[in-house]
Design an enzyme around this catalytic site. Structure first.
Site, PDB file in Angstrom:
ATOM      1  N   CYS A 142       0.867  -1.178   0.000  1.00 15.30           N
ATOM      2  CA  CYS A 142       0.000   0.000   0.000  1.00 15.30           C
ATOM      3  C   CYS A 142       0.897   1.218   0.000  1.00 15.30           C
ATOM      4  O   CYS A 142       1.536   1.519   1.008  1.00 15.30           O
ATOM      5  CB  CYS A 142      -0.922  -0.011   1.210  1.00 15.30           C
ATOM      6  SG  CYS A 142      -1.916   1.496   1.350  1.00 15.30           S
ATOM      7  N   CYS A 174      -5.058   5.643  -4.439  1.00 14.72           N
ATOM      8  CA  CYS A 174      -4.377   4.378  -4.175  1.00 14.72           C
ATOM      9  C   CYS A 174      -2.941   4.548  -4.634  1.00 14.72           C
ATOM     10  O   CYS A 174      -2.688   4.797  -5.815  1.00 14.72           O
ATOM     11  CB  CYS A 174      -5.062   3.232  -4.927  1.00 14.72           C
ATOM     12  SG  CYS A 174      -4.155   1.655  -4.850  1.00 14.72           S
TER      13      CYS A 174
END
Length: 326
Positions: A77, A228
């Protein structure tokens, strides 16, 4: 169970940070997933896109594990890594560090503010793989670069890569960006299907001015998100491969949560991406959690003053996107 945590965000992609280095927490795998679904519920007193567990590493300056709001674990992430980078560096008095993630040990470092008084970190996004078996994507080809997938669209072309999270990326025009096509495709490939048995992050990318792109992402396990990090990194790489941008140059990547910068590096056809952006703390809190009853209560919450400054960056980014018709 009493837990201290910090809520923060990277480009509006928000997370709860739980420090397992200085606290004597011990969670089972089931408890990590249960904590994510409980504490990240947007209808609760907290709510977030996921939990970042910051752990000790036997060879790096820290270790990151990421659990999405649905309880699934992500291999990487990028936006979350910036928060972990900040926490680990500030805790140890460092300006650069190595963070262990599921697939790789990644370099992180404090950088000059991307916007005045917005705490900024740079994180490495790698490894990069174009092998469809690494996503996986079940088609009779070894890779997919700017090609059609008839089962998904007769008009759009797609590129697929793992960084190491799986990404499906399409460069689109303004009309396609504003349509319902992305939602339809994203829901199809993240529900039971033969193409992507494990689901996939789906990004639509619009090229803007020279050196600038806009990325909108449906994140596996989350849904549409403000940003993201790995998707923005992968999207930047795809634009370089298609000649819209250039490697080794700073690319401004706009998203619904603000703006980051990406730089693509190439070494003998191997790629890595630097992701540079904010690591903003929202508040610190102490919660009492009862996983048997699936409940929690917030004992205390103390706000950080950083969000008001970040909102200036966000307003500038939104103004730019509005001029571009987005």
């Amino acid at each position: 169970m009493q837990i201290d945590l910090i809520k923060g965000h990277g480009s509006g992609n928000d997370f709860l940070l739980i420090d397992e280095i200085t606290n004597a927490y011990s969670f089972s795998e089931g408890e990590r997933a249960a904590l994510a679904t409980l504490l990240c519920d947007r209808n609760s007193d907290l709510g977030a896109d996921g939990i970042l567990f910051i752990m000790k590493s036997d060879h790096a300056d820290g270790r990151m594990r990421v659990f999405n709001a649905d309880g699934s674990e992500a291999s990487m992430c990028g936006n979350g890594l910036r928060l972990v980078a900040r926490y680990a560096c500030e805790m140890q008095g460092l300006t650069e560090a190595i963070i262990e993630t599921m697939k790789a040990d990644l370099k992180v470092s404090k950088q000059q503010d991307i916007y005045p008084k917005v705490t900024t970190y740079q994180v490495e996004i790698s490894p990069v793989s174009f092998l469809l078996s690494d996503l996986p994507l079940n088609i009779d080809e070894p890779n997919l670069l700017n090609e059609k997938i008839p089962e998904l669209s007769q008009d759009l072309t797609f590129s697929a890569l793992a960084v190491p999270n799986p990404h499906l990326i399409s460069i689109v025009d303004l009309e396609q960006m504003k349509s319902v096509i992305q939602r339809q495709i994203s829901e199809k490939v993240n529900n039971p299907n033969e193409l992507f048995p494990d689901g996939v992050n789906v990004s639509f990318v619009k090229s803007l001015d020279a050196g600038s792109i806009y990325v909108n992402t449906f994140e596996r396990g989350v849904g549409f998100t403000n940003a993201c990090g790995t998707a923005m990194s992968a999207s930047t790489l795809v634009t370089c491969l298609q000649g819209l941008n250039s490697v080794e140059e700073v690319i401004n990547v706009y998203n619904n949560g603000g703006r980051v910068q990406c730089v693509v590096h190439e070494n003998d056809e191997n790629y890595s991406i630097d992701l540079i952006g904010n690591a903003t703390y929202l508040y610190q809190a102490q919660v009492d959690v009862d996983l048997e009853r699936d409940t929690f209560s917030v004992n205390s919450k103390e706000e950080f003053p950083e969000q008001s400054t970040y909102e200036k960056l966000q307003a500038d980014a939104q103004g730019y996107l509005q001029k571009a018709g987005l």
